[in-house]
Design a protein around this motif. Structure first.
Motif, short mmCIF file in Angstrom:
data_model
loop_
_atom_site.label_atom_id
_atom_site.label_comp_id
_atom_site.label_asym_id
_atom_site.label_seq_id
_atom_site.Cartn_x
_atom_site.Cartn_y
_atom_site.Cartn_z
N PRO A 48 0.80 -1.24 0.00
CA PRO A 48 0.00 0.00 0.00
C PRO A 48 0.83 1.29 0.00
N ALA A 49 2.10 1.19 0.39
CA ALA A 49 2.97 2.38 0.40
C ALA A 49 3.29 2.87 -1.01
N PHE A 50 3.09 2.00 -2.01
CA PHE A 50 3.40 2.36 -3.40
C PHE A 50 2.19 2.91 -4.15
N GLN A 51 1.08 3.15 -3.40
CA GLN A 51 -0.11 3.80 -3.97
C GLN A 51 -0.68 3.03 -5.16
N VAL A 52 -0.64 1.71 -5.08
CA VAL A 52 -1.17 0.89 -6.19
C VAL A 52 -2.37 0.05 -5.76
N THR A 53 -2.84 0.29 -4.54
CA THR A 53 -3.93 -0.53 -4.00
C THR A 53 -5.18 0.31 -3.75
N GLY A 54 -5.56 1.09 -4.75
CA GLY A 54 -6.79 1.87 -4.66
C GLY A 54 -6.76 2.86 -3.51
N SER A 55 -7.83 2.85 -2.71
CA SER A 55 -7.94 3.79 -1.59
C SER A 55 -7.23 3.30 -0.33
N LEU A 56 -6.64 2.11 -0.39
CA LEU A 56 -5.83 1.62 0.73
C LEU A 56 -4.41 2.11 0.53
N LYS A 57 -4.01 3.09 1.33
CA LYS A 57 -2.70 3.71 1.15
C LYS A 57 -1.93 3.74 2.47
N LEU A 58 -0.63 3.90 2.34
CA LEU A 58 0.26 3.95 3.50
C LEU A 58 1.25 5.08 3.28
N SER A 59 1.36 5.96 4.25
CA SER A 59 2.29 7.09 4.12
C SER A 59 3.73 6.60 4.27
N ARG A 60 4.67 7.47 3.91
CA ARG A 60 6.08 7.09 4.01
C ARG A 60 6.49 6.80 5.45
N VAL A 61 6.00 7.63 6.37
CA VAL A 61 6.33 7.43 7.79
C VAL A 61 5.80 6.08 8.27
N ALA A 62 4.55 5.79 7.93
CA ALA A 62 3.95 4.51 8.34
C ALA A 62 4.69 3.35 7.69
N ALA A 63 5.09 3.53 6.43
CA ALA A 63 5.81 2.47 5.72
C ALA A 63 7.15 2.15 6.41
N VAL A 64 7.82 3.19 6.87
CA VAL A 64 9.09 2.99 7.58
C VAL A 64 8.86 2.21 8.88
N ILE A 65 7.78 2.55 9.58
CA ILE A 65 7.46 1.84 10.83
C ILE A 65 7.10 0.38 10.55
N VAL A 66 6.30 0.16 9.50
CA VAL A 66 5.93 -1.21 9.10
C VAL A 66 7.18 -2.00 8.72
N PHE A 67 8.07 -1.35 8.00
CA PHE A 67 9.34 -2.01 7.63
C PHE A 67 10.13 -2.38 8.89
N GLY A 68 10.11 -1.49 9.87
CA GLY A 68 10.83 -1.74 11.12
C GLY A 68 10.31 -2.96 11.87
N ILE A 69 8.98 -3.06 12.00
CA ILE A 69 8.43 -4.23 12.70
C ILE A 69 8.56 -5.48 11.82
N GLY A 70 8.66 -5.25 10.50
CA GLY A 70 8.90 -6.38 9.60
C GLY A 70 10.29 -6.97 9.78
N VAL A 71 11.27 -6.11 9.95
CA VAL A 71 12.64 -6.57 10.22
C VAL A 71 12.65 -7.36 11.53
N TRP A 72 11.89 -6.89 12.50
CA TRP A 72 11.75 -7.58 13.80
C TRP A 72 11.21 -8.99 13.60
N LEU A 73 10.16 -9.12 12.78
CA LEU A 73 9.57 -10.43 12.50
C LEU A 73 10.57 -11.34 11.79
N ILE A 74 11.22 -10.81 10.77
CA ILE A 74 12.16 -11.62 9.98
C ILE A 74 13.36 -12.04 10.84
N TYR A 75 13.80 -11.15 11.74
CA TYR A 75 14.92 -11.47 12.63
C TYR A 75 14.60 -12.73 13.46
#
Length: 297
Positions: free
Chosen positions: A231-258
């Motif tokens: 959703p951060a790439f604005q390709v999912t219609g009205s479901l969007k994610l801002s850059r700040v939120a995307a960075v946070i999601v990436f952060g918890i994603g790294v946590w999961l993958i770790y």
């Protein structure tokens, strides 16, 4: 009947109801539906939100009751489940059958009052969980793949309840929770491996706690995070994610993958349990971030 005895009976009934409907699991599923609804709704209708919570709980609760009726004898073999209401004899199969039927009908009717599509997806979820996932658990590790479909419905169900449409937005929510199911349930299957074996359940993709399973846990964790960032790439219609939120999601994603990589390296029950807890935290935080981002950005 004395007051104390009446209170004891009432608390026992409530406790059995909470246990056979798996209240913690059901509430977490309802939470996913609420998040999906808030993401899809232009304005929040609290009546629909209440109906979604009630109908959602009934549907998930019904699935859990049907599951425990079918697996009653197998549950009696495992330490984790032998004290559930049915194998322990605290509830009869007949009463459980009546409860499951009532919850199913009530859930479908309540969701139908929101809209027909919501009721349809709710009914599909029950059908797949009870008629496909449950019997396959003792036959093939592919049961987790089948179970991931009903498991991924709640997040998108909320969006459908809010909009009465199914498109790329709820499809994306479905995909995120679909991929998430695998590291979550394989982590559970890993640390409960010996107990599951007593019941004859095949939960791990290779059937063993080996490199093959651990690698797949890592891969699906990565795919979960990648799907979460779409959703951060604005390709999912009205479901969007801002850059700040995307960075946070990436952060918890790294946590999961770790923690997924940690399981691959250590291959211990403790590492699997830690991954399970992190996976639950991940999906909860993700949904909070998505909703907060919508209303704050």
């Amino acid at each position: 009947m004395s007051k104390s005895l009446s209170t004891s009976v009432s608390s026992g009934i409530i406790a059995n109801f909470a246990e056979i409907t798996k209240i913690r699991l059901s509430v977490s599923v309802v939470f996913s539906s609420i998040a999906g609804y808030l993401l899809g709704a232009e304005t929040v209708n609290f009546t629909i939100l209440l109906l979604l919570c009630l109908g959602g709980y009934c549907m998930v609760g019904a699935s859990n009751v049907w599951n425990q009726i079918i697996e009653k004898d197998l549950d009696a073999l495992m330490d984790r489940t032998k004290n559930r209401p049915l194998p322990s004899g605290r509830m009869s199969v007949r009463l459980a059958f009546v409860l499951a039927t009532l919850l199913t009908l009530l859930g479908i009717v309540i969701l139908y009052t929101i809209n027909a599509q919501t009721a349809m997806f709710g009914a599909i979820s029950i059908f797949m969980y009870v008629s496909l996932y449950t019997p396959l658990k003792t036959k093939t590790p592919l049961s987790v793949f089948v179970g991931a479909f009903p498991g991924a419905i709640p997040f998108m169900l909320g969006w459908v309840a809010a909009t009465n449409t199914f498109g790329i937005e709820p499809g994306t929510l479905f995909m995120i929770q679909f991929f998430w199911q695998f590291p979550h349930f394989w982590a559970i299957g890993w640390f409960l491996f010996e107990d599951y074996k007593k019941g004859g359940f095949f939960m791990l993709p290779t059937g063993k706690r080996d490199n093959g399973t651990a690698i797949q846990v890592v891969l699906y964790s990565i795919w979960t995070v990648l799907a979460s960032l779409i959703p951060a790439f604005q390709v999912t219609g009205s479901l969007k994610l801002s850059r700040v939120a995307a960075v946070i999601v990436f952060g918890i994603g790294v946590w999961l993958i770790y923690y997924a990589i940690r399981l691959y390296k250590l291959k211990t029950e403790k590492a699997a349990k830690q991954l399970m807890l992190v996976s639950v935290s991940y999906i909860t935080l993700l949904q909070i971030i998505f909703v907060a981002d919508k209303f704050l950005s």
